[in-house]
Write an enzyme that holds these catalytic residues in place. Structure first.
Site, PDB file in Angstrom:
ATOM      1  N   GLY B  10       0.805  -1.214   0.000  1.00 33.44           N
ATOM      2  CA  GLY B  10       0.000   0.000   0.000  1.00 33.44           C
ATOM      3  C   GLY B  10       0.838   1.265   0.000  1.00 33.44           C
ATOM      4  O   GLY B  10       0.463   2.278  -0.589  1.00 33.44           O
ATOM      5  N   ASN B  11       2.011   1.205   0.627  1.00 36.48           N
ATOM      6  CA  ASN B  11       2.850   2.403   0.735  1.00 36.48           C
ATOM      7  C   ASN B  11       3.414   2.831  -0.609  1.00 36.48           C
ATOM      8  O   ASN B  11       3.861   3.954  -0.778  1.00 36.48           O
ATOM      9  CB  ASN B  11       3.999   2.163   1.715  1.00 36.48           C
ATOM     10  CG  ASN B  11       4.984   1.133   1.181  1.00 36.48           C
ATOM     11  OD1 ASN B  11       4.601   0.033   0.812  1.00 36.48           O
ATOM     12  ND2 ASN B  11       6.242   1.499   1.133  1.00 36.48           N
ATOM     13  N   LYS B 128     -11.434  -9.359   8.857  1.00 33.75           N
ATOM     14  CA  LYS B 128     -10.758  -8.208   8.258  1.00 33.75           C
ATOM     15  C   LYS B 128     -11.595  -6.943   8.455  1.00 33.75           C
ATOM     16  O   LYS B 128     -12.712  -6.835   7.952  1.00 33.75           O
ATOM     17  CB  LYS B 128     -10.580  -8.512   6.753  1.00 33.75           C
ATOM     18  CG  LYS B 128      -9.906  -7.441   5.968  1.00 33.75           C
ATOM     19  CD  LYS B 128      -8.416  -7.609   5.953  1.00 33.75           C
ATOM     20  CE  LYS B 128      -7.781  -6.452   5.207  1.00 33.75           C
ATOM     21  NZ  LYS B 128      -6.344  -6.345   5.492  1.00 33.75           N
ATOM     22  N   LYS B 212      -3.480  -9.716  -0.743  1.00 30.63           N
ATOM     23  CA  LYS B 212      -2.913  -9.440  -2.067  1.00 30.63           C
ATOM     24  C   LYS B 212      -1.592 -10.176  -2.306  1.00 30.63           C
ATOM     25  O   LYS B 212      -1.266 -10.519  -3.449  1.00 30.63           O
ATOM     26  CB  LYS B 212      -2.760  -7.939  -2.301  1.00 30.63           C
ATOM     27  CG  LYS B 212      -1.614  -7.248  -1.578  1.00 30.63           C
ATOM     28  CD  LYS B 212      -0.527  -6.788  -2.510  1.00 30.63           C
ATOM     29  CE  LYS B 212       0.648  -6.140  -1.827  1.00 30.63           C
ATOM     30  NZ  LYS B 212       0.969  -6.405  -0.447  1.00 30.63           N
ATOM     31  N   LYS B 274       3.080 -11.847   4.523  1.00 31.09           N
ATOM     32  CA  LYS B 274       4.036 -11.772   3.413  1.00 31.09           C
ATOM     33  C   LYS B 274       4.918 -13.023   3.392  1.00 31.09           C
ATOM     34  O   LYS B 274       5.190 -13.599   2.328  1.00 31.09           O
ATOM     35  CB  LYS B 274       4.897 -10.502   3.520  1.00 31.09           C
ATOM     36  CG  LYS B 274       4.080  -9.227   3.340  1.00 31.09           C
ATOM     37  CD  LYS B 274       4.952  -7.992   3.289  1.00 31.09           C
ATOM     38  CE  LYS B 274       4.126  -6.740   3.561  1.00 31.09           C
ATOM     39  NZ  LYS B 274       2.948  -6.601   2.681  1.00 31.09           N
TER      40      LYS B 274
END
Lengths: 314, 314
Positions: B10-11, B128, B212, B274
């Site tokens: 997102g960053n 979430k 994602k 991740k």
């Protein structure tokens, strides 16, 4: 294999008078998907383009309603948002219909940018009403705060107006062409594509609305389509728009269409832009353009419904 | 040619603490685009995937703010909207950077659907948090009115919670694979893709959020990528998250990573997912996954930065 670009009007995605719920939009998309499958079943390679007016209108309303907490995005970004939304609905429903009919074909939505000229006179003369209706004072305030042009809307109230520049090429044509040649049903150039101008090496988005039928005509030409099918919710183009003596047109040449356009025989807010897009496609070498009712899509391609525009050379 | 799937955090699209204006988002996308071009310049075929959390959060806020006049769309549609928005920003900036460097490559954003299982236990246990914060009474009212599940957010207030089902295949893989093989820079699977379940012949969108990075791992496997690069804003994965004894990890095998995951060595809200995605890719036969800082993308691919996850077989 023959290739067709099909332009779906706004009514294919949100029927007139229907509530703007997801269920209504899904049902409308499903109906359009059935017609797309009918066309593919005739043996056509198919690229689909679509309008986005009602959807972008709602996105603009949502952005304004939340403008105290979330920065509104410029209109080019709103167009891209709507391409995602509408592409999703069309892609899912088209995929379903093909699968149900046992003629599975891959479906892809390709986010599309449309090149317009930075010196297009439309940028000096915005004409396209978009977004919420305001009282005059509020509209004038927003014009100053946001750099908008605002005008009184013929339907009452004040609204923002944006330019409608002419498209001259579709950035993603090479990608769309290779997918459609590979038998993919491609959804592209939604809402006319996001208008971009070339600024040195950069493509820069512009706040404006490209006519989706005109962008569809450019796309149809660039991907080498033989037919360009503009689907709407009326059966045929009529001469004498706004008079008591309207007359259905079955077929016209590009020259005839231009004469009628010049004489104002078609409504500027309705059929005029569609006829102009048809003329654009055929005058660039396209075989024929057909303007017809969504419900008669296959009959129109067979030359048995709608209004056909041909070059008249042969 | 080696093929890499690059997952942008997102960053990369909205820097921490930055204002959520178009200009800030454009600048962030431009920065990411520079790193993508660096990677392509090394001779890689590139597929890009990206998060959409901050963008979907804002879309949800806008929908709620206007819910008195426009029906809010379900979460699957919001995901599709965000794919259009973010795809546009990445596509334009990536195209620009390549053109400026004289290494022009076509760029395409492919709207992506991700298959999840209808009986995924996540649907029974939504975890979430998404969208606006509410007072408890308002949240409970919305839960009844909209059929939402709401919970107290650890950051204070009440919010909607949705399921985060596990992805098992990407609907558009055949299209993405043929484009990337043709040297197109493909942007796909944004926000993890829109989650869909198979319901007879139909694909039906579900309200949920697919991780994602996990969707990126499936995509990387399916398109035959040799490397899966997860870019974020920290230099390396660390063991001992939340303790005073953190330790950088340069390299770990899938077995080591699984052991650390089980021991809770990585933060569940940050690095855990991740690492899990990296394990998913390598355990399906991928050469290696690398988790690294966006600023060190090329060094990470060269094995000189970030944390590398390999199979450990050879």
């Amino acid at each position: 294999m023959e290739r067709v670009v099909v332009a779906l009007g706004g009514n294919a995605l949100l029927r007139r008078g229907a509530d703007d719920t997801f269920e209504e939009m899904y049902a409308a998309a499903r109906g359009a998907a059935e017609r797309i499958a009918d066309i593919a079943a005739l043996g056509y390679e198919v690229v689909i383009t679509h309008g986005n007016g009602p959807q972008v209108g709602r996105i603009l309303l949502q952005q304004e309603a939340a403008s105290g907490v979330v920065h509104p995005m410029p209109l080019d970004v709103c167009g891209a948002l709507s391409q995602g939304q509408i592409g999703y609905l069309l892609q899912v429903t088209i995929g379903d219909v093909f699968f149900e009919r046992g003629m599975e074909r891959p479906v892809a939505t390709v986010l599309t940018l449309t090149r317009v000229r930075p010196d297009d006179p439309a940028f000096q003369r915005p004409t396209k009403f978009i977004g919420p209706f305001y009282q005059e004072a509020e509209a004038q305030g927003l014009a100053v705060a946001r750099g908008w042009t605002v005008k009184p809307d013929p339907h009452g109230g004040w609204r923002r107006v944006v330019p409608s520049p002419a498209p001259y090429s579709i950035v993603e044509t090479p990608i769309i062409a290779r997918l459609v040649a590979d038998d993919v049903i491609v959804i592209a150039s939604g809402g006319g594509g996001v208008p971009v101008v070339e600024d040195g090496p950069r493509l820069v988005g512009r706040e404006g609305v490209v006519d989706k039928d005109l962008a569809g005509a450019i796309l149809a030409h660039e991907v080498g389509a033989t037919s360009f099918l503009i689907l709407t919710d009326v059966a045929k183009v009529q001469r004498g728009f706004g008079t008591l003596m309207t007359e259905d047109i079955d077929r016209m040449t590009v020259d005839e269409a231009r004469t009628f356009l010049k004489a104002g025989e078609f409504g500027e807010g309705s059929m005029g832009p569609k006829v102009r897009a048809a003329v654009e496609f055929v005058s660039r070498g396209g075989n024929r353009a057909v303007i017809a009712d969504l419900a008669q899509a296959t009959e129109a391609l067979a030359g048995e419904a709608g209004t056909v525009i041909v070059s008249g050379d042969g």
